[in-house]
Design a protein around this motif. Structure first.
Motif, mmCIF file in Angstrom:
data_model
loop_
_atom_site.group_PDB
_atom_site.id
_atom_site.type_symbol
_atom_site.label_atom_id
_atom_site.label_comp_id
_atom_site.label_asym_id
_atom_site.label_seq_id
_atom_site.Cartn_x
_atom_site.Cartn_y
_atom_site.Cartn_z
ATOM 1 N N LYS A 2 26.488 -65.266 -10.965
ATOM 2 C CA LYS A 2 26.641 -63.941 -10.390
ATOM 3 C C LYS A 2 26.267 -62.881 -11.429
ATOM 4 O O LYS A 2 26.468 -63.078 -12.624
ATOM 5 C CB LYS A 2 28.056 -63.747 -9.854
ATOM 6 C CG LYS A 2 29.127 -63.791 -10.895
ATOM 7 C CD LYS A 2 30.499 -63.785 -10.273
ATOM 8 C CE LYS A 2 31.581 -63.752 -11.306
ATOM 9 N NZ LYS A 2 31.453 -64.589 -12.461
ATOM 10 N N MET A 3 25.708 -61.790 -10.920
ATOM 11 C CA MET A 3 25.299 -60.710 -11.804
ATOM 12 C C MET A 3 25.270 -59.412 -11.000
ATOM 13 O O MET A 3 24.835 -59.404 -9.854
ATOM 14 C CB MET A 3 23.926 -60.986 -12.403
ATOM 15 C CG MET A 3 23.461 -59.920 -13.371
ATOM 16 S SD MET A 3 21.829 -60.272 -14.068
ATOM 17 C CE MET A 3 22.175 -61.717 -15.031
ATOM 18 N N ILE A 114 32.312 -53.162 -9.585
ATOM 19 C CA ILE A 114 33.151 -54.285 -9.158
ATOM 20 C C ILE A 114 33.960 -53.931 -7.908
ATOM 21 O O ILE A 114 34.272 -54.811 -7.102
ATOM 22 C CB ILE A 114 34.046 -54.822 -10.295
ATOM 23 C CG1 ILE A 114 34.471 -56.264 -9.966
ATOM 24 C CG2 ILE A 114 35.222 -53.930 -10.558
ATOM 25 C CD1 ILE A 114 35.083 -57.023 -11.107
ATOM 26 N N ILE A 115 34.273 -52.664 -7.699
ATOM 27 C CA ILE A 115 34.923 -52.260 -6.449
ATOM 28 C C ILE A 115 33.981 -52.534 -5.280
ATOM 29 O O ILE A 115 34.388 -53.103 -4.258
ATOM 30 C CB ILE A 115 35.356 -50.782 -6.504
ATOM 31 C CG1 ILE A 115 36.562 -50.628 -7.439
ATOM 32 C CG2 ILE A 115 35.668 -50.249 -5.107
ATOM 33 C CD1 ILE A 115 36.934 -49.183 -7.738
ATOM 34 N N GLU A 116 32.734 -52.152 -5.431
ATOM 35 C CA GLU A 116 31.746 -52.436 -4.385
ATOM 36 C C GLU A 116 31.660 -53.942 -4.139
ATOM 37 O O GLU A 116 31.652 -54.403 -2.986
ATOM 38 C CB GLU A 116 30.368 -51.898 -4.788
ATOM 39 C CG GLU A 116 29.293 -52.179 -3.769
ATOM 40 C CD GLU A 116 27.927 -51.644 -4.170
ATOM 41 O OE1 GLU A 116 26.929 -52.186 -3.657
ATOM 42 O OE2 GLU A 116 27.835 -50.718 -4.999
ATOM 43 N N TYR A 117 31.612 -54.727 -5.190
ATOM 44 C CA TYR A 117 31.560 -56.183 -5.085
ATOM 45 C C TYR A 117 32.801 -56.707 -4.348
ATOM 46 O O TYR A 117 32.707 -57.574 -3.475
ATOM 47 C CB TYR A 117 31.472 -56.781 -6.493
ATOM 48 C CG TYR A 117 31.257 -58.272 -6.535
ATOM 49 C CD1 TYR A 117 29.971 -58.805 -6.539
ATOM 50 C CD2 TYR A 117 32.332 -59.148 -6.587
ATOM 51 C CE1 TYR A 117 29.767 -60.174 -6.585
ATOM 52 C CE2 TYR A 117 32.141 -60.519 -6.637
ATOM 53 C CZ TYR A 117 30.849 -61.030 -6.645
ATOM 54 O OH TYR A 117 30.656 -62.388 -6.685
ATOM 55 N N GLU A 120 32.466 -55.519 -0.576
ATOM 56 C CA GLU A 120 31.268 -55.967 0.147
ATOM 57 C C GLU A 120 31.041 -57.475 0.061
ATOM 58 O O GLU A 120 30.616 -58.077 1.040
ATOM 59 C CB GLU A 120 30.050 -55.211 -0.377
ATOM 60 C CG GLU A 120 30.278 -53.713 -0.447
ATOM 61 C CD GLU A 120 29.423 -52.916 0.497
ATOM 62 O OE1 GLU A 120 28.406 -53.424 0.949
ATOM 63 O OE2 GLU A 120 29.814 -51.769 0.757
ATOM 64 N N LYS A 121 31.306 -58.084 -1.081
ATOM 65 C CA LYS A 121 31.047 -59.521 -1.257
ATOM 66 C C LYS A 121 32.292 -60.375 -1.041
ATOM 67 O O LYS A 121 32.201 -61.463 -0.486
ATOM 68 C CB LYS A 121 30.485 -59.808 -2.654
ATOM 69 C CG LYS A 121 29.204 -59.085 -2.974
ATOM 70 C CD LYS A 121 28.028 -59.704 -2.290
ATOM 71 C CE LYS A 121 26.750 -59.053 -2.804
ATOM 72 N NZ LYS A 121 25.670 -59.117 -1.863
ATOM 73 N N LEU A 122 33.436 -59.885 -1.508
ATOM 74 C CA LEU A 122 34.668 -60.664 -1.384
ATOM 75 C C LEU A 122 35.439 -60.341 -0.102
ATOM 76 O O LEU A 122 36.394 -61.020 0.228
ATOM 77 C CB LEU A 122 35.578 -60.420 -2.598
ATOM 78 C CG LEU A 122 34.981 -60.760 -3.963
ATOM 79 C CD1 LEU A 122 35.967 -60.397 -5.074
ATOM 80 C CD2 LEU A 122 34.591 -62.224 -4.038
#
Length: 181
Positions: A2-3, A114-117, A120-122
């Motif tokens: 992940k990046m 990381i908030i976006e991640y 959106e991802k988690l």
């Protein structure tokens, strides 16, 4: 692997190669005293153990953790993570930045990413974070990133022989979506 790439940073997988930098930067008393869990003095070899434990927790879906690296020179500058509480669809945000990199906006930039991640991802419903009330640098990052102050937990923890108040911040997914449309 992940990046996450931002304007000035790369958030990448934590690696065993980061151990020496972790020991150096997190070993600074001024960094350690702002966190609940970083030991001081930072014992040699403990970073390798920390990385191993984070890799296990990540493989179990309990955490997502990134090394923070500057794009301009690939310098390791800190760590950011979300401790995931699957049952509640929430995650606890945590971060630290090495002292030579304080006051440059890196913490805010990494936290926004990381908030976006996290949302959106988690697919988290809430991201929350706590900070010592005597660490305005940390809770100002939370405010800049849209987290809302939810309260003070008085003398909630003991660190380095002193009882410390925690300030608690949170952001809900719908609040995030409404401000990022």
């Amino acid at each position: 692997m992940k990046m996450i790439k931002t304007e000035r940073l790369i958030l990448r997988d934590l690696s065993y190669g980061d151990a020496e930098n972790i020991e150096e930067l997190a070993g600074d008393y001024d960094v350690a005293k702002t966190t609940l869990t970083i030991p001081h003095p930072y014992p040699k070899g403990v970073a390798q153990e920390f990385i191993a434990s984070m890799k296990i927790a990540e493989s179990e879906g309990k955490v997502v953790i990134f090394s923070i690296e500057r794009k301009e020179d690939s310098s390791f500058i800190g760590i950011i993570n979300i401790n995931i509480q699957k049952n509640y669809h929430r995650g606890e945000l945590a971060y630290w930045i090495g002292k030579p990199y304080w006051g440059k906006g890196y913490g805010t930039e990494a936290t926004k990413a990381i908030i976006e991640y996290g949302f959106e991802k988690l697919d988290l419903n809430k991201i929350f974070a706590t900070s010592f009330t005597n660490n305005p640098g940390s809770w100002r990052i939370m405010e800049k990133c849209g987290l809302k102050h939810e309260g003070i937990l008085r003398q909630h923890v003991k660190r380095l022989g002193e009882y410390i108040d925690l300030t608690y911040y949170g952001l809900l997914k719908d609040e995030y979506l409404n401000t990022n449309k």
